[in-house]
Motif scaffolding. Structure first.
Motif, PDB file in Angstrom:
ATOM      1  N   GLN A   3      29.558  54.313  48.195  1.00 54.62           N
ATOM      2  CA  GLN A   3      29.031  53.228  49.015  1.00 54.62           C
ATOM      3  C   GLN A   3      29.761  51.943  48.656  1.00 54.62           C
ATOM      4  O   GLN A   3      29.984  51.666  47.478  1.00 54.62           O
ATOM      5  CB  GLN A   3      27.523  53.070  48.803  1.00 54.62           C
ATOM      6  N   LEU A   4      30.112  51.182  49.686  1.00 53.76           N
ATOM      7  CA  LEU A   4      30.894  49.972  49.499  1.00 53.76           C
ATOM      8  C   LEU A   4      30.145  48.777  50.063  1.00 53.76           C
ATOM      9  O   LEU A   4      29.652  48.842  51.196  1.00 53.76           O
ATOM     10  CB  LEU A   4      32.249  50.103  50.205  1.00 53.76           C
ATOM     11  N   VAL A   5      30.102  47.705  49.288  1.00 53.90           N
ATOM     12  CA  VAL A   5      29.415  46.494  49.723  1.00 53.90           C
ATOM     13  C   VAL A   5      30.337  45.303  49.498  1.00 53.90           C
ATOM     14  O   VAL A   5      30.706  44.996  48.355  1.00 53.90           O
ATOM     15  CB  VAL A   5      28.097  46.276  48.968  1.00 53.90           C
ATOM     16  N   GLU A   6      30.691  44.632  50.601  1.00 55.23           N
ATOM     17  CA  GLU A   6      31.573  43.465  50.511  1.00 55.23           C
ATOM     18  C   GLU A   6      30.776  42.182  50.311  1.00 55.23           C
ATOM     19  O   GLU A   6      29.616  42.085  50.717  1.00 55.23           O
ATOM     20  CB  GLU A   6      32.410  43.307  51.791  1.00 55.23           C
ATOM     21  N   SER A   7      31.429  41.213  49.709  1.00 56.06           N
ATOM     22  CA  SER A   7      30.838  39.885  49.552  1.00 56.06           C
ATOM     23  C   SER A   7      31.959  38.863  49.463  1.00 56.06           C
ATOM     24  O   SER A   7      33.131  39.221  49.287  1.00 56.06           O
ATOM     25  CB  SER A   7      29.962  39.817  48.299  1.00 56.06           C
ATOM     26  N   GLY A   8      31.597  37.593  49.603  1.00 57.08           N
ATOM     27  CA  GLY A   8      32.570  36.528  49.410  1.00 57.08           C
ATOM     28  C   GLY A   8      33.102  35.887  50.673  1.00 57.08           C
ATOM     29  O   GLY A   8      33.884  34.930  50.610  1.00 57.08           O
ATOM     30  N   GLY A   9      32.699  36.405  51.824  1.00 60.50           N
ATOM     31  CA  GLY A   9      33.157  35.791  53.059  1.00 60.50           C
ATOM     32  C   GLY A   9      32.531  34.419  53.255  1.00 60.50           C
ATOM     33  O   GLY A   9      31.629  34.011  52.536  1.00 60.50           O
ATOM     34  N   GLY A  10      33.046  33.703  54.244  1.00 62.03           N
ATOM     35  CA  GLY A  10      32.503  32.386  54.528  1.00 62.03           C
ATOM     36  C   GLY A  10      33.428  31.604  55.441  1.00 62.03           C
ATOM     37  O   GLY A  10      34.328  32.178  56.067  1.00 62.03           O
ATOM     38  N   SER A  11      33.199  30.307  55.501  1.00 65.61           N
ATOM     39  CA  SER A  11      34.002  29.426  56.343  1.00 65.61           C
ATOM     40  C   SER A  11      34.832  28.506  55.476  1.00 65.61           C
ATOM     41  O   SER A  11      34.361  27.999  54.451  1.00 65.61           O
ATOM     42  CB  SER A  11      33.078  28.601  57.247  1.00 65.61           C
ATOM     43  N   VAL A  12      36.063  28.293  55.887  1.00 65.14           N
ATOM     44  CA  VAL A  12      36.977  27.460  55.111  1.00 65.14           C
ATOM     45  C   VAL A  12      37.959  26.805  56.069  1.00 65.14           C
ATOM     46  O   VAL A  12      38.238  27.344  57.149  1.00 65.14           O
ATOM     47  CB  VAL A  12      37.706  28.315  54.051  1.00 65.14           C
ATOM     48  N   GLN A  13      38.484  25.668  55.671  1.00 65.82           N
ATOM     49  CA  GLN A  13      39.503  25.010  56.486  1.00 65.82           C
ATOM     50  C   GLN A  13      40.857  25.654  56.244  1.00 65.82           C
ATOM     51  O   GLN A  13      41.105  26.240  55.175  1.00 65.82           O
ATOM     52  CB  GLN A  13      39.549  23.523  56.159  1.00 65.82           C
ATOM     53  N   ALA A  14      41.717  25.536  57.210  1.00 70.65           N
ATOM     54  CA  ALA A  14      43.074  26.051  57.072  1.00 70.65           C
ATOM     55  C   ALA A  14      43.723  25.469  55.820  1.00 70.65           C
ATOM     56  O   ALA A  14      43.565  24.288  55.521  1.00 70.65           O
ATOM     57  CB  ALA A  14      43.894  25.702  58.302  1.00 70.65           C
ATOM     58  N   GLY A  15      44.423  26.331  55.104  1.00 74.16           N
ATOM     59  CA  GLY A  15      45.038  25.929  53.844  1.00 74.16           C
ATOM     60  C   GLY A  15      44.172  26.216  52.634  1.00 74.16           C
ATOM     61  O   GLY A  15      44.659  26.139  51.496  1.00 74.16           O
ATOM     62  N   GLY A  16      42.917  26.529  52.870  1.00 74.62           N
ATOM     63  CA  GLY A  16      41.994  26.803  51.774  1.00 74.62           C
ATOM     64  C   GLY A  16      42.077  28.230  51.273  1.00 74.62           C
ATOM     65  O   GLY A  16      42.939  29.006  51.697  1.00 74.62           O
ATOM     66  N   SER A  17      41.168  28.567  50.363  1.00 69.47           N
ATOM     67  CA  SER A  17      41.165  29.881  49.725  1.00 69.47           C
ATOM     68  C   SER A  17      39.771  30.490  49.749  1.00 69.47           C
ATOM     69  O   SER A  17      38.766  29.778  49.762  1.00 69.47           O
ATOM     70  CB  SER A  17      41.625  29.763  48.265  1.00 69.47           C
ATOM     71  N   LEU A  18      39.740  31.795  49.754  1.00 66.36           N
ATOM     72  CA  LEU A  18      38.510  32.567  49.597  1.00 66.36           C
ATOM     73  C   LEU A  18      38.842  33.806  48.775  1.00 66.36           C
ATOM     74  O   LEU A  18      39.978  34.291  48.807  1.00 66.36           O
ATOM     75  CB  LEU A  18      37.943  33.003  50.947  1.00 66.36           C
ATOM     76  N   ARG A  19      37.833  34.303  48.106  1.00 66.00           N
ATOM     77  CA  ARG A  19      37.998  35.547  47.349  1.00 66.00           C
ATOM     78  C   ARG A  19      36.929  36.525  47.805  1.00 66.00           C
ATOM     79  O   ARG A  19      35.732  36.260  47.662  1.00 66.00           O
ATOM     80  CB  ARG A  19      37.880  35.301  45.846  1.00 66.00           C
ATOM     81  N   LEU A  20      37.368  37.650  48.344  1.00 68.34           N
ATOM     82  CA  LEU A  20      36.459  38.708  48.758  1.00 68.34           C
ATOM     83  C   LEU A  20      36.329  39.728  47.639  1.00 68.34           C
ATOM     84  O   LEU A  20      37.304  40.015  46.939  1.00 68.34           O
ATOM     85  CB  LEU A  20      36.971  39.393  50.023  1.00 68.34           C
TER      86      LEU A  20
END
Length: 122
Positions: A3-20
């Motif tokens: 079973q796989l569960v993702e997290s870490g999504g969201g909204s960000v401005q161009a040029g920004g960073s996110l970690r999933l």
């Protein structure tokens, strides 16, 4: 069964960073190739990145090379996708998937998560 569960999504401005992150159940996590796919509105699901079981080999689609990094921690049963220099066109639902072999075809990944939304505003 995995079973796989993702997290870490969201909204960000161009040029920004996110970690999933993707947390996996099961005792054989290290035997699976782990991958990230994404699907933007009105488009087909596409391959983003993959990493082999021992973490020694990674694969990326051309549009994210140099910006995204896939990694895994087999001790914690997790796989991550660090996304830097995000662009508007990276907006999509991102899915984690597991397979016994490497492929860029989502249909070959037996185990799939529910997805997490990433929205990049320009």
């Amino acid at each position: 069964q995995v079973q796989l569960v993702e997290s870490g999504g969201g909204s960000v401005q161009a040029g920004g960073s996110l970690r999933l992150s993707c947390a996996a159940s099961g005792r054989t996590f290290s035997s699976y190739v782990m991958a990230w796919f994404r699907q933007a509105p009105g488009k087909e699901r596409e391959f983003v990145a993959a990493i082999r079981g021992n973490g020694g080999t990674t694969y990326y689609t051309d549009s994210v090379k140099g910006r995204f990094t896939i990694s895994r921690d087999n001790a914690k049963n997790t796989v991550s996708l660090q996304m830097n220099s995000l662009k508007f066109e990276d907006t999509a639902v991102y899915y984690c998937a597991a397979s016994v072999g490497y492929s860029r075809d989502y249909r070959t990944y037996v185990y799939r998560g529910q997805g997490t939304q990433v929205t990049v505003s320009s």
